[in-house]
Design an enzyme around this catalytic site. Structure first.
Site, short mmCIF file in Angstrom:
data_model
loop_
_atom_site.label_atom_id
_atom_site.label_comp_id
_atom_site.label_asym_id
_atom_site.label_seq_id
_atom_site.Cartn_x
_atom_site.Cartn_y
_atom_site.Cartn_z
N ARG A 18 55.56 -9.07 90.06
CA ARG A 18 55.39 -10.36 89.65
C ARG A 18 54.90 -10.92 90.93
O ARG A 18 55.36 -10.79 91.89
CB ARG A 18 56.42 -10.98 88.93
CG ARG A 18 56.84 -10.49 87.61
CD ARG A 18 55.57 -10.66 86.57
NE ARG A 18 55.74 -9.88 85.53
CZ ARG A 18 54.98 -8.83 84.99
NH1 ARG A 18 54.11 -8.40 85.72
NH2 ARG A 18 55.11 -8.17 83.86
N CYS A 19 54.12 -12.03 90.77
CA CYS A 19 53.66 -13.10 91.97
C CYS A 19 54.99 -13.41 92.71
O CYS A 19 55.95 -13.71 92.13
CB CYS A 19 53.29 -14.12 91.26
SG CYS A 19 52.18 -15.16 92.32
N PRO A 20 54.55 -13.36 94.04
CA PRO A 20 53.59 -12.96 94.69
C PRO A 20 53.51 -11.44 95.46
O PRO A 20 52.44 -10.99 96.05
CB PRO A 20 53.71 -13.67 95.94
CG PRO A 20 55.07 -13.74 96.36
CD PRO A 20 55.76 -13.65 94.98
#
Length: 81
Positions: A18-20
């Site tokens: 998941r981001c980042p």
């Protein structure tokens, strides 16, 4: 999968991240590549549909192709200078 994706010089599996994290991994991998080499990125985080094209523009790399209609998303990046 498009024939373009089959000829990638390098591959990066960012599925489940998941981001980042996906963009951070792309940045690290691209740093180790030679100019003109390509990286096939597979990811399932919807934020990559925005973040990876932005990363390419910002860092002067070329987003050669992308498949973002449904996960897993795929991106083919050519390293710039």
């Amino acid at each position: 999968m498009s024939a373009l994706f089959c000829d990638a010089t390098h591959e990066l599996d960012a599925i489940g991240l998941r981001c980042p994290e996906p963009v951070m991994m792309v940045r690290k991998k691209v740093r180790l590549m030679a100019q003109g080499e390509t990286l096939l990125v597979s990811a399932d985080d919807p934020s990559t549909t925005r973040d990876i094209p932005s990363f390419c523009r910002f860092m002067d790399h070329t987003l050669v192709a992308s498949e973002t209609e449904q996960a897993p998303y795929r991106y083919l990046i050519r390293k710039g200078q």
